[in-house]
Design a protein around this motif. Sequence first.
Motif, short mmCIF file in Angstrom:
data_model
loop_
_atom_site.label_atom_id
_atom_site.label_comp_id
_atom_site.label_asym_id
_atom_site.label_seq_id
_atom_site.Cartn_x
_atom_site.Cartn_y
_atom_site.Cartn_z
N ARG A 263 38.78 50.43 33.52
CA ARG A 263 37.98 51.35 34.50
C ARG A 263 36.25 50.41 34.49
O ARG A 263 35.26 50.07 35.70
CB ARG A 263 36.94 52.49 33.28
CG ARG A 263 36.72 53.44 34.20
CD ARG A 263 36.26 54.59 34.63
NE ARG A 263 37.61 55.23 34.45
CZ ARG A 263 37.61 56.98 33.91
NH1 ARG A 263 36.07 56.90 33.13
NH2 ARG A 263 38.77 57.50 34.08
N GLY B 136 36.98 47.52 36.72
CA GLY B 136 36.58 48.11 38.40
C GLY B 136 35.66 48.02 38.60
O GLY B 136 34.65 48.22 39.74
N ASP C 6 33.78 45.96 41.57
CA ASP C 6 32.67 47.35 42.48
C ASP C 6 31.74 46.74 42.60
O ASP C 6 30.68 46.66 43.49
CB ASP C 6 33.24 48.85 42.48
CG ASP C 6 34.43 49.05 42.81
OD1 ASP C 6 35.13 47.96 42.78
OD2 ASP C 6 34.89 50.10 42.33
#
Length: 90
Positions: free
Chosen positions: A26, A29, A33
């Motif tokens: 996570r 990610g 992003d």
Amino acid sequence: MGVGGIGIWQLLIILLIVVLLFGTKRLKGIGSDLGNAVKGFRSAMSDADKADEEDKDPKRLDAAKSEQATDATGSTSDSVSDKPAEKTKV
């Protein structure tokens, strides 16, 4: 002391807690992003700068104005006809 009175050990403990809470997948990610968002912001800012430079260029500005003038006067299919409107009795 480190940044803002926080030492290296405090930063490492905070990093460890964040990794335990979110996990490495996570966090990866979130990092990608965030990177894409920054990249998009930078490209939008450079596009805006290019548009400002084009607006300041007098040759392009005159060409754009003459183009708009010919579009407004040269097109007869979109213009309103010169015939008087028919009167209807009510």
